[in-house]
Every structure is written in C-alpha cells, then in structure tokens.
Design a protein around this motif. Structure first.
Motif, PDB file in Angstrom:
ATOM      1  N   SER A 101       2.782  -4.226  -3.127  1.00  0.00           N
ATOM      2  CA  SER A 101       1.192  -3.723  -2.939  1.00  0.00           C
ATOM      3  C   SER A 101       0.718  -4.720  -3.604  1.00  0.00           C
ATOM      4  O   SER A 101      -0.033  -4.532  -3.567  1.00  0.00           O
ATOM      5  N   ALA A 102       1.531  -5.624  -4.898  1.00  0.00           N
ATOM      6  CA  ALA A 102       0.223  -5.939  -5.804  1.00  0.00           C
ATOM      7  C   ALA A 102      -0.129  -7.392  -4.199  1.00  0.00           C
ATOM      8  O   ALA A 102      -0.970  -8.003  -4.690  1.00  0.00           O
ATOM      9  N   LYS A 103       1.042  -7.949  -3.785  1.00  0.00           N
ATOM     10  CA  LYS A 103       0.863  -8.688  -3.381  1.00  0.00           C
ATOM     11  C   LYS A 103      -0.225  -8.779  -1.642  1.00  0.00           C
ATOM     12  O   LYS A 103      -1.479  -9.535  -1.185  1.00  0.00           O
ATOM     13  N   TYR A 104      -0.039  -7.383  -1.130  1.00  0.00           N
ATOM     14  CA  TYR A 104      -1.316  -6.411  -0.430  1.00  0.00           C
ATOM     15  C   TYR A 104      -2.466  -6.302  -1.399  1.00  0.00           C
ATOM     16  O   TYR A 104      -3.607  -6.250  -0.491  1.00  0.00           O
ATOM     17  N   ALA A 105      -2.912  -6.420  -1.893  1.00  0.00           N
ATOM     18  CA  ALA A 105      -4.100  -5.376  -2.792  1.00  0.00           C
ATOM     19  C   ALA A 105      -4.950  -6.087  -2.317  1.00  0.00           C
ATOM     20  O   ALA A 105      -5.218  -7.224  -2.594  1.00  0.00           O
ATOM     21  N   VAL A 106      -6.259  -5.477  -1.389  1.00  0.00           N
ATOM     22  CA  VAL A 106      -7.078  -6.111  -1.050  1.00  0.00           C
ATOM     23  C   VAL A 106      -8.483  -4.705  -1.427  1.00  0.00           C
ATOM     24  O   VAL A 106      -8.614  -4.179  -1.406  1.00  0.00           O
TER      25      VAL A 106
ATOM     26  N   GLN B 129      -4.916  -5.699   5.092  1.00  0.00           N
ATOM     27  CA  GLN B 129      -3.773  -6.136   4.023  1.00  0.00           C
ATOM     28  C   GLN B 129      -3.160  -7.143   4.620  1.00  0.00           C
ATOM     29  O   GLN B 129      -3.358  -8.699   4.039  1.00  0.00           O
ATOM     30  N   ILE B 130      -2.891  -7.642   5.893  1.00  0.00           N
ATOM     31  CA  ILE B 130      -2.140  -8.418   6.325  1.00  0.00           C
ATOM     32  C   ILE B 130      -2.881  -9.480   6.592  1.00  0.00           C
ATOM     33  O   ILE B 130      -2.945 -10.729   6.452  1.00  0.00           O
ATOM     34  N   LEU B 131      -4.151  -8.956   7.279  1.00  0.00           N
ATOM     35  CA  LEU B 131      -5.154  -9.985   7.984  1.00  0.00           C
ATOM     36  C   LEU B 131      -5.872 -10.664   6.341  1.00  0.00           C
ATOM     37  O   LEU B 131      -5.876 -11.889   6.990  1.00  0.00           O
ATOM     38  N   TRP B 132      -5.990  -9.909   5.642  1.00  0.00           N
ATOM     39  CA  TRP B 132      -6.491 -10.729   4.982  1.00  0.00           C
ATOM     40  C   TRP B 132      -5.618 -11.415   3.682  1.00  0.00           C
ATOM     41  O   TRP B 132      -5.910 -12.648   3.578  1.00  0.00           O
ATOM     42  N   THR B 133      -4.293 -11.682   3.652  1.00  0.00           N
ATOM     43  CA  THR B 133      -3.275 -12.152   3.125  1.00  0.00           C
ATOM     44  C   THR B 133      -3.049 -13.032   3.329  1.00  0.00           C
ATOM     45  O   THR B 133      -2.101 -14.555   3.157  1.00  0.00           O
TER      46      THR B 133
END
Length: 386
Positions: free
Chosen positions: A28-33, A333-337
């Motif tokens: 959740s932290a990794k993908y938080a946007v 989330q996946i696009l941004w991270t």
C-alpha cells in the motif's frame, strides 16, 4: 508435547499473518499516489513540454518533433487541457485552449475539416467541452461545423452508420465504432445543450443519437457479453477506445432518458472490458498492439475518460462502482509507480507498467497517462477514492 506443538503452530500462524499484514502495508505504501500531484505533473508536462509555443499546437513528442500532423491526437490534447483547467482554474491552461483554436486550425490547412469522420468526431467532442469550460464562442461555431460534416457521412449501406472516411461509403467498408461511437456522444451532448432547436442534416440531435446508437448496438456489440467490435467487417478486433465510446454513448443516453436499458448496456460492456482488455499479470488496462509511437497507445486514455463518466453516474450499484474504482486505481497506481519516468519531466510509458527509456515519450502515450491521472484526480476531488 502436544501443548508445545500447539503453541508453536499458533506462533507460526501469527507470524504468517504478520508477514501478510506487513506485505499489505508495504504494498500500500509502495503504490500510494497523491492523485492531485500526479495530475498536476502530467498535465503541466503536456501543456509545457509538448506544447509548441510558436505554432500553438502539440508536438509529436517531448523533444519537439513535428514530422506529422497529429490531427486526432490534438483533439485529445485539447480534452486534457480542459480537464486540467476545470480542475485547477489555472489561466495557463485557459490560454492554451484559446491559442489551440487558431494554431491547430492553421496546422490542418486553415480548417478543422478532415477526411476521416472518426477524427472529426474527437474534435467535435473536445470543441464542445472547450466551449462549455471557457465560453469561447469560436468553439461553438467549430463544433457545429464538425457535427454537420460528420452527420453528412451517414448512409444506408449496411443498414446505416457513419464510415471511417469519405472513400469508404459502400457496404462493408470500415464502418464501425471509431466513427459512430464519438458521433453518438456528440449527438447526446448537443441534444442536452441545444434541445429540439438544433436540426442538422434533416434530424434533431436526439434522432441522430437514436439512429447511431441503435446501429452500433445491433452491429458492433455482442448482446450476451457486452463485447464491442472495432469494425462491422472484422469481428475479431477488440480495442479499449471502442468499448469506451460505447460506454460513453450509453451513459449519455441514460442521462437523457432515465431508461436503465442504456445504463445496463454500459455496465455490461464495462464488465467485459475490465475483465478482458487487461494485462493478465497485473490487471492493468492494455491493448494488444501497444508499441512505440503508435496510435493504439492513445486508446486506453479514451476508455478511461468514458469509464470515469460511468463511475460518476447515478444508479450504478455500489458494489459495481467500487469494483470499477478499484480497477482504475490499480492501473493508476502501477502507471505512476512503475510506468512513469519522473525526472527531469513526467513521461508516461505506452505500457502502463513500464516507464519510457531514453528520455523520450510520444504524444499518444503521454496523453493516455495524463487522462488517467486527471480521471483519478477528479474521482479524488468528488470523494470516490482516497
């Protein structure tokens, strides 16, 4: 001994649960946007790095290339400028919208007319939005001209429909969703704006909506599954933008009539798309033909635009809405991270899980990414997501 084994088992269970919890927290932290920041970054890059300050149009990429007339992507660039202006009220975006009119018109030979009905459809929708966002009456004139040119393409071959371009007017010649989906949305929105007072090429806009929508549903949609085909004469072509514009047309028809047949049409096709037109590994929205600097890279953003309108539509069941939001959030989330290069400027990958390399991203991919971030920022602003 049994007691000791029981204690050890319980300890292992707690340890496993703790790991799962930790992994969930880490993920959740990794993908938080921060969707507002992401939208600001994407749209600002588009409006500054991709913008041609001399010609007042969009360049082909972030390096200033202008080797072709990107007539139809220009329309989606205008859409993103409108998104950003409506969200931020930043005068920079309003100025870009104002300058776009003459710049893109000049680049297209002094007119917004084009040989492709689908391409004029994208402009017809975007110009109407620009008018409503800014009050610039030039867009009222151009959106009406575009609508007249588009509806003139309707012919009775194949039972009706608008062909892909002016040459393909006979039976079986590339009639399908690309031209008719945008046309149906234009008809619906113009009916809501102008009502029965506007009659174009023999029909008011509600009549045009009925004609076009019914033709699409009968000829391009599989009724059981909601699958949407690209072309009447190719029942194997599936692309996100085709489903997107059918969803958009159904949503607008539902707004006008309140008839849940149209809402159910939209939901059925959205369910099919979100379970089918995805990368099987990460469930991120994807088209099968995505590749460097290709038209198909823009398709996902178009789907997102009209899928977002479905999410915001009243009477969508709560669980369905939540499922759609989670689907879109996962892609965002996946696009941004993992799919975005963030320095020196924000560049979006054409696969939303792979960042562009070499410091270059073509306009179409950048537009799709910016559309997704603007959609998530809108859903955040309206309280649909965190």
């Amino acid at each position: 001994m049994k007691k000791m084994l029981l204690v050890m088992s319980i300890a292992l269970i707690f340890s496993a649960c703790s790991k799962i919890k930790d992994e969930y927290i880490d993920r959740s932290a990794k993908y938080a946007v921060n969707w507002i920041t992401a939208a600001d970054s994407g749209s600002n890059t588009l409006a500054s790095i991709y913008w041609n300050t001399t010609g007042h149009h969009f360049n082909n990429d972030n390096l200033g290339t202008t080797v072709r007339n990107d007539y139809w992507p220009e329309a989606h660039g205008l859409d993103v400028l409108v998104d950003a202006y409506q969200r931020t009220k930043n005068d920079m975006y309003k100025q870009r919208i104002y300058d776009f009119y003459e710049g893109v018109k000049a680049k297209n030979g002094g007119s917004f007319y084009n040989n492709y009905y689908d391409d004029m459809g994208w402009h017809g929708m975007a110009h109407l939005r620009a008018l409503e966002a800014t009050g610039d009456v030039r867009y009222e004139a151009s959106s009406k001209d575009l609508w007249q040119w588009i509806t003139a393409g309707w012919n009775d071959a194949d039972g009706g429909g608008i062909p892909w371009n002016h040459e393909n007017t006979t039976a079986g010649k590339s009639k399908g969703m690309p031209s008719n989906g945008p046309a149906a949305i234009i008809a619906a929105r113009r009916w809501q704006k102008y009502g029965a007072a506007e009659v174009i090429n023999g029909h008011n806009d509600l009549e045009w909506l009925s004609k076009i929508y019914n033709w699409m549903k009968e000829n391009c949609v599989v009724q059981q599954s909601g699958r949407v085909y690209e072309q009447l004469n190719d029942t194997k072509g599936d692309f996100t933008y085709d489903v997107g514009t059918f969803i958009g047309a159904a949503v607008e028809y539902y707004k006008i009539t309140g008839n849940k047949v149209y809402l159910n049409d939209a939901i059925k096709s959205a369910d099919w798309a979100t379970s089918t037109l995805v990368n099987s590994n990460n469930k991120v929205l994807s088209d099968w033909a995505e590749q460097e600097d290709h038209d198909v890279n823009l398709f996902k953003g178009i789907f997102v635009r009209y899928f977002t309108q479905l999410i915001r539509t009243k009477d969508v069941p709560d669980m369905t809405r939540k499922r759609y939001i989670n689907f879109l959030k996962n892609s965002g989330q996946i696009l941004w991270t993992t799919g975005t290069a963030k320095t020196p400027v924000v560049l979006f990958g054409y696969h939303w899980w792979a960042a562009p390399i070499g410091g270059k991203a073509a306009l179409r991919a950048e537009l799709s990414g910016a559309m997704l971030m603007e959609a998530m920022a809108l859903l955040k602003k309206e309280g649909y997501t965190d």
